[in-house]
Design a protein around this motif. Structure first.
Motif, short mmCIF file in Angstrom:
data_model
loop_
_atom_site.label_atom_id
_atom_site.label_comp_id
_atom_site.label_asym_id
_atom_site.label_seq_id
_atom_site.Cartn_x
_atom_site.Cartn_y
_atom_site.Cartn_z
N PRO A 107 -10.93 -1.30 5.00
CA PRO A 107 -10.44 -0.90 6.32
C PRO A 107 -9.00 -0.43 6.37
CG PRO A 107 -10.63 -3.29 6.17
CD PRO A 107 -11.22 -2.74 4.92
N PHE A 108 -8.20 -0.67 5.30
CA PHE A 108 -6.77 -0.40 5.40
C PHE A 108 -6.25 0.56 4.31
CE2 PHE A 108 -7.57 -4.75 6.98
CZ PHE A 108 -7.28 -4.54 8.32
N SER A 109 -7.11 1.39 3.73
CA SER A 109 -6.63 2.33 2.72
C SER A 109 -5.70 3.34 3.37
CB SER A 109 -7.81 3.06 2.06
OG SER A 109 -8.55 3.80 3.00
N GLY A 110 -4.64 3.67 2.66
CA GLY A 110 -3.64 4.59 3.19
C GLY A 110 -2.59 3.93 4.07
N CYS A 111 -2.69 2.60 4.24
CA CYS A 111 -1.68 1.86 5.02
C CYS A 111 -0.59 1.38 4.07
CB CYS A 111 -2.32 0.69 5.75
SG CYS A 111 -3.61 1.17 6.93
N HIS A 112 0.26 2.30 3.64
CA HIS A 112 1.22 2.01 2.57
C HIS A 112 2.35 1.10 2.99
CE1 HIS A 112 -0.10 5.99 0.45
NE2 HIS A 112 -1.02 5.05 0.40
N SER A 113 2.52 0.87 4.29
CA SER A 113 3.57 -0.04 4.76
C SER A 113 3.07 -1.47 4.91
CB SER A 113 4.13 0.44 6.11
OG SER A 113 4.73 1.71 6.00
N LEU A 114 1.79 -1.69 4.67
CA LEU A 114 1.20 -3.00 4.87
C LEU A 114 1.75 -4.01 3.85
CD1 LEU A 114 -0.80 -4.55 6.58
CD2 LEU A 114 -2.64 -3.80 5.06
N GLU A 115 2.39 -5.04 4.38
CA GLU A 115 3.08 -6.02 3.54
C GLU A 115 2.35 -7.36 3.45
OE1 GLU A 115 6.82 -6.30 5.45
OE2 GLU A 115 7.54 -4.34 4.74
N SER A 116 1.57 -7.70 4.46
CA SER A 116 0.90 -9.01 4.44
C SER A 116 -0.46 -8.92 5.08
CB SER A 116 1.75 -10.06 5.16
OG SER A 116 1.81 -9.80 6.54
N ILE A 117 -1.38 -9.71 4.52
CA ILE A 117 -2.72 -9.82 5.09
C ILE A 117 -3.21 -11.25 4.87
CG2 ILE A 117 -3.90 -9.05 2.97
CD1 ILE A 117 -5.90 -7.61 4.84
N GLU A 118 -3.81 -11.81 5.90
CA GLU A 118 -4.33 -13.17 5.80
C GLU A 118 -5.59 -13.29 6.64
OE1 GLU A 118 -1.62 -15.20 9.32
OE2 GLU A 118 -1.17 -15.66 7.22
N ILE A 119 -6.39 -14.28 6.31
CA ILE A 119 -7.60 -14.55 7.06
C ILE A 119 -7.59 -16.01 7.47
CG2 ILE A 119 -9.06 -15.15 5.07
CD1 ILE A 119 -11.26 -13.40 6.47
N ALA A 120 -8.07 -16.30 8.67
CA ALA A 120 -7.98 -17.66 9.21
C ALA A 120 -8.77 -18.65 8.36
CB ALA A 120 -8.51 -17.67 10.65
N GLU A 121 -8.22 -19.85 8.26
CA GLU A 121 -8.92 -20.91 7.55
C GLU A 121 -10.25 -21.21 8.24
OE1 GLU A 121 -6.61 -24.36 6.94
OE2 GLU A 121 -4.94 -23.31 5.98
N PHE B 251 -9.15 1.19 9.98
CA PHE B 251 -7.72 1.34 10.23
C PHE B 251 -7.04 2.15 9.12
CE2 PHE B 251 -9.10 -2.44 12.44
CZ PHE B 251 -8.48 -2.35 13.67
N LYS B 252 -7.73 3.10 8.55
CA LYS B 252 -7.17 3.89 7.46
C LYS B 252 -5.98 4.73 7.94
CE LYS B 252 -10.76 6.23 6.16
NZ LYS B 252 -11.58 5.96 7.35
N ASN B 253 -5.01 4.87 7.04
CA ASN B 253 -3.85 5.74 7.27
C ASN B 253 -3.06 5.37 8.52
OD1 ASN B 253 -4.47 7.46 4.98
ND2 ASN B 253 -6.14 8.29 6.20
N CYS B 254 -3.04 4.07 8.83
CA CYS B 254 -2.12 3.57 9.88
C CYS B 254 -0.79 3.31 9.17
CB CYS B 254 -2.67 2.31 10.52
SG CYS B 254 -4.16 2.59 11.51
N THR B 255 0.04 4.30 9.11
CA THR B 255 1.22 4.26 8.25
C THR B 255 2.31 3.31 8.75
OG1 THR B 255 2.10 6.21 9.41
CG2 THR B 255 0.82 6.59 7.41
N GLU B 256 2.22 2.86 10.01
CA GLU B 256 3.22 1.93 10.54
C GLU B 256 2.76 0.48 10.46
OE1 GLU B 256 6.22 3.01 11.44
OE2 GLU B 256 5.51 5.01 10.85
N LEU B 257 1.53 0.26 10.06
CA LEU B 257 0.96 -1.10 10.05
C LEU B 257 1.59 -1.95 8.96
CD1 LEU B 257 -1.20 -2.84 11.44
CD2 LEU B 257 -2.82 -2.08 9.69
N LYS B 258 2.13 -3.12 9.36
CA LYS B 258 2.86 -3.98 8.42
C LYS B 258 2.18 -5.33 8.17
CE LYS B 258 7.44 -2.02 9.33
NZ LYS B 258 6.95 -0.87 10.10
N SER B 259 1.47 -5.85 9.14
CA SER B 259 0.84 -7.16 8.94
C SER B 259 -0.53 -7.19 9.60
CB SER B 259 1.73 -8.28 9.49
OG SER B 259 1.83 -8.18 10.90
N VAL B 260 -1.44 -7.95 8.95
CA VAL B 260 -2.81 -8.05 9.44
C VAL B 260 -3.24 -9.51 9.39
CG1 VAL B 260 -5.23 -7.50 8.93
CG2 VAL B 260 -3.47 -5.72 8.74
#
Length: 408
Positions: free
Chosen positions: A158-172, A132-141
């Motif tokens: 997977p998310f290099s270049g996603c400069h708008s990405l504000e949050s990322i979490e992984i399921a417990e 998902f590189k350079n997905c510039t609109e991606l905000k949450s994962v």
């Protein structure tokens, strides 16, 4: 003028497959991979069928829908198990996906440069490459508990270049990774494998993984005490990174860690670090000041490649191998007869008999050189010194290495 809405309830449709929609048998002949035949006809919401002639559609072919500019939505059937490399690369208008419940693997660049804004991967996905590189609109994962591998074989996240990405979490319940402070941590060894510009690095972090913050858009980073190692390219391609604080607990730094951090102005290397590896600060074009620690004993090739504005290199007085000279404008070996690194000043200090390999590589601000007592000029010592417009060798010079003034 249509408002965005949740996905509608699942509906079964029997349709005639259009002539621009292609299907190829898988290697084992038990299912189908799908791909577009005419990208100009793929418009709007793309609905991938689950079965063709009694066989399941199990994959999206590599480059299958490459740069299908008209695709805005994607509905995958639950039969799809993998999405191959570059499958939807460059589909800039693709804003949302209905994922397959059978999905297990998403390969490199599968959704690079798409318009996705949120990403919730389904349970069952085990492998997520740099997809998902350079997905510039991606905000949450949101990542599933089944995930066992992040990044490709080179460690690219997977998310290099996603400069708008504000949050990322992984399921417990994930056995390999946990999320903390907008970081993805590997449980086994407290390694930060994936960070964002919005990350708050956990205090228990021991290692920064390879490529962890690559092109994350970070502007300022402070690593906590307790971090002992930084992997290759960990902060590379962050052209907004202006400052970083390294902890005294640090003992190991990988290759090209700050490659193309073009806004970085100064940095201090902790006392415990013994080696500056290959390309550590290559193309840090604004780097002006570097302080080295007490245990630095080896400086690798191309460490300061194209650091054209470097003004000052200082080192702890207790260092057994090197010393700084002329107020930090030069780094010499401990005896003072070899110039190891130079900045913008070409007035070689008294006592220097040899200029080391690549000592002034890429110092574009260097205009002229006073060789003083120099007898030997190492290989590529002044390579790419584009501003050098005057050269006067003295009778003391006996040896000039290969490429000493190449590309001047």
């Amino acid at each position: 003028g249509v408002l965005s809405s949740d996905w509608s309830e699942q509906t079964s449709l029997t349709l005639t497959i259009p002539d621009w929609f292609g299907f190829l048998p898988t290697d084992d002949g038990k299912g189908w991979e799908t791909a577009v035949i005419d990208a100009t006809k793929a418009q709007g919401k793309l609905i991938v069928p689950s079965f063709i002639n009694g066989k399941a559609v199990v994959g999206i072919k590599a480059n299958g829908f490459y740069e299908c500019a008209g695709v805005t939505g994607l509905i995958l059937p639950d039969t799809v198990e993998y999405i191959d490399a570059n499958a939807f690369f460059g589909c800039e208008e693709l804003t949302r996906v209905r994922w397959s419940a059978g999905l297990r693997k998403i390969n490199s660049a599968a959704f690079d440069c798409t318009g996705l804004e949120t990403l919730v991967l389904p349970e069952g996905v085990e492998i997520l490459e740099n997809a998902f590189k350079n997905c510039t609109e991606l905000k949450s994962v949101s990542l599933p508990s089944t995930l066992t591998k992040i990044g490709n074989s080179y460690g690219v996240p997977p998310f290099s270049g996603c400069h708008s990405l504000e949050s990322i979490e992984i399921a417990e319940g994930n056995e390999v990774y946990a999320s903390d402070g907008n970081c993805i941590m590997r449980k086994a060894d407290n390694t930060l494998v994936l960070g964002l510009k919005a990350s708050k690095i956990p205090s228990y972090t021991e290692h920064i993984g390879s490529h962890a913050f690559r092109d994350s858009g970070a502007e300022s980073i402070a690593l906590p005490e307790g971090v002992t190692s930084i992997g290759d390219y960990a902060f590379a391609h962050n052209d907004r990174l202006k400052e970083i604080t390294l902890p005294q607990s640090l003992t190991s730094i990988g290759e090209s860690v700050f490659f193309r951090c073009t806004a970085l102005g100064k940095i201090a290397i902790p006392d415990g670090v013994t080696e500056l590896p290959y390309g550590l600060f290559a193309w840090c074009t604004e780097l002006k000041e570097v302080a080295l620690g007490a245990k630095t004993e080896k400086i690798g090739e191309d460490v300061f490649h194209m650091c054209g504005k470097l003004e000052r290199i200082t080192i702890s007085e207790s260092n057994a191998h090197f010393k700084s000279a002329a107020d930090g404008r030069f780094l010499l070996n401990k005896t003072g007869d070899t110039l190891v690194l130079g900045c913008q000043d070409g007035a070689i200090p008294d006592g220097v008999k040899k200029i080391g390999e690549r000592a002034f590589e890429g110092r574009t601000g260097l205009k002229e050189i006073d060789f003083n007592e120099v007898e030997e000029i190492g290989e590529y010592a002044f390579v790419m010194c584009a501003g050098l417009d005057r050269l006067k060798l003295t009778s003391a010079v006996r040896i000039i290495g290969e490429g000493a003034f190449q590309s001047c």
